[in-house]
Design an enzyme around this catalytic site. Sequence first.
Site, PDB file in Angstrom:
ATOM      1  N   PRO A   1      -8.180 -17.984 -14.429  1.00  0.00           N
ATOM      2  CA  PRO A   1      -8.555 -17.808 -12.762  1.00  0.00           C
ATOM      3  C   PRO A   1      -6.924 -17.936 -12.142  1.00  0.00           C
ATOM      4  O   PRO A   1      -6.179 -18.864 -12.674  1.00  0.00           O
ATOM      5  CB  PRO A   1      -9.219 -18.958 -12.700  1.00  0.00           C
ATOM      6  CG  PRO A   1     -10.251 -19.138 -13.699  1.00  0.00           C
ATOM      7  CD  PRO A   1      -9.188 -18.856 -14.745  1.00  0.00           C
ATOM      8  N   GLU A   2      -6.799 -17.226 -11.061  1.00  0.00           N
ATOM      9  CA  GLU A   2      -5.536 -17.614 -10.516  1.00  0.00           C
ATOM     10  C   GLU A   2      -5.798 -17.885  -8.851  1.00  0.00           C
ATOM     11  O   GLU A   2      -7.142 -18.371  -8.806  1.00  0.00           O
ATOM     12  CB  GLU A   2      -4.879 -16.154 -10.096  1.00  0.00           C
ATOM     13  CG  GLU A   2      -4.572 -15.497 -11.578  1.00  0.00           C
ATOM     14  CD  GLU A   2      -3.935 -14.104 -11.581  1.00  0.00           C
ATOM     15  OE1 GLU A   2      -3.100 -13.628 -10.586  1.00  0.00           O
ATOM     16  OE2 GLU A   2      -4.127 -13.331 -12.672  1.00  0.00           O
TER      17      GLU A   2
ATOM     18  N   HIS B   1     -21.879 -25.583 -22.906  1.00  0.00           N
ATOM     19  CA  HIS B   1     -20.671 -26.061 -22.962  1.00  0.00           C
ATOM     20  C   HIS B   1     -20.313 -26.962 -21.782  1.00  0.00           C
ATOM     21  O   HIS B   1     -19.154 -27.063 -21.694  1.00  0.00           O
ATOM     22  CB  HIS B   1     -19.450 -24.854 -22.903  1.00  0.00           C
ATOM     23  CG  HIS B   1     -19.944 -23.578 -24.064  1.00  0.00           C
ATOM     24  ND1 HIS B   1     -19.578 -23.554 -25.290  1.00  0.00           N
ATOM     25  CD2 HIS B   1     -20.072 -22.595 -23.942  1.00  0.00           C
ATOM     26  CE1 HIS B   1     -20.067 -22.740 -26.113  1.00  0.00           C
ATOM     27  NE2 HIS B   1     -20.286 -21.799 -25.077  1.00  0.00           N
TER      28      HIS B   1
ATOM     29  N   ARG C   1      17.748 -15.857  -9.627  1.00  0.00           N
ATOM     30  CA  ARG C   1      17.188 -16.099 -11.224  1.00  0.00           C
ATOM     31  C   ARG C   1      17.889 -14.785 -11.996  1.00  0.00           C
ATOM     32  O   ARG C   1      17.903 -13.744 -11.375  1.00  0.00           O
ATOM     33  CB  ARG C   1      15.670 -15.899 -11.139  1.00  0.00           C
ATOM     34  CG  ARG C   1      14.980 -16.946 -10.534  1.00  0.00           C
ATOM     35  CD  ARG C   1      15.207 -18.489 -11.300  1.00  0.00           C
ATOM     36  NE  ARG C   1      14.552 -19.553 -10.540  1.00  0.00           N
ATOM     37  CZ  ARG C   1      13.378 -20.065 -11.057  1.00  0.00           C
ATOM     38  NH1 ARG C   1      12.628 -19.422 -11.759  1.00  0.00           N
ATOM     39  NH2 ARG C   1      13.162 -21.170 -10.392  1.00  0.00           N
TER      40      ARG C   1
ATOM     41  N   ARG D   1     -13.914 -22.493 -23.952  1.00  0.00           N
ATOM     42  CA  ARG D   1     -12.839 -22.548 -24.791  1.00  0.00           C
ATOM     43  C   ARG D   1     -11.965 -23.890 -24.870  1.00  0.00           C
ATOM     44  O   ARG D   1     -11.126 -23.927 -25.606  1.00  0.00           O
ATOM     45  CB  ARG D   1     -12.056 -21.297 -24.320  1.00  0.00           C
ATOM     46  CG  ARG D   1     -12.519 -19.891 -24.669  1.00  0.00           C
ATOM     47  CD  ARG D   1     -11.920 -18.888 -23.992  1.00  0.00           C
ATOM     48  NE  ARG D   1     -12.609 -17.621 -24.194  1.00  0.00           N
ATOM     49  CZ  ARG D   1     -11.865 -16.283 -23.557  1.00  0.00           C
ATOM     50  NH1 ARG D   1     -10.755 -16.434 -23.085  1.00  0.00           N
ATOM     51  NH2 ARG D   1     -12.739 -15.344 -23.665  1.00  0.00           N
TER      52      ARG D   1
END
Length: 288
Positions: free
Chosen positions: A2-3, A95, A161, A115
């Site tokens: 998820p973002e 889970h 950068r 997970r």
Amino acid sequence: MPELPEVEVVRRGLERWVSGRVVARAEVLHPRAIRRHVPGAAEFSARMEGRTIGPAERRGKYLWLPLGGSDAILAHLGMSGQLLVVEPDSAPEKHLRVRIGFADGGPELRFVDQRTFGHVLVTGMTQAGGRAVPEPIAHIAADPFERHFDDDGFAHRLRARQTEVKRALLDQSLISGVGNIYADEALWRARLHGARPTATLTGPKVAELLAAARGVMSAALSEGGTSFDSLYVNVNGESGYFDRSLAVYGRRDEPCSRCGFPIVRESFMNRSSYSCPRCQPRPGKVAA
């Protein structure tokens, strides 16, 4: 994983269903879920019991529930974490890792994680980037939707950068909340290849890229985020639908909606990167 849009959808759900309620109990069902809460399960539970949860907050991919004073419940969903609001007598999810009950006897908060890459912990707060944030994420940069996000400062740091633009977008110490999916989508909107050196970007081009990132994530948020499977859901267990609106991500060999050229997939940092060879030619190459 998820973002920003997906985490913001969850935050809004927590704001509606959890904020303002008093914690009655907290039960840890799998120690890995609180592995970053060093004092352990007993202290994790005791530290939140009897306390009132404040307005849900978020920075990038992290969200937290203030507990009043100087503490908060911090959560990161990882790849498959879910924060669900369900009735207390509902059957435990397969889970289920952590469950939090409330003094009003209403729906409880459950952390489900197949997970076990996600985590929750109770932590202190500190000042960083113009606001109070949980101490473990003080190093995380502001995300582009925060009031204190500095567009000019971001442009300066990005161009300084010595790296590629997609790598920079995924650097959470530079800008938080942008992951692999929305980086690809923003780059497509800005007509930039991910391998473009950051030092070659002009100020206006950085502004265009930032606007593209905000635009695509706002659009995703309006559709509940992006769900490719059942692992990302909101607090009510519902999936988002923005995957139907993605321009390039996951659309290998499909025609670009802008120019019709086939989308390509390239390997990138052990992941996949998608782009249009015509709209986003590699640095040094001329568009077909």
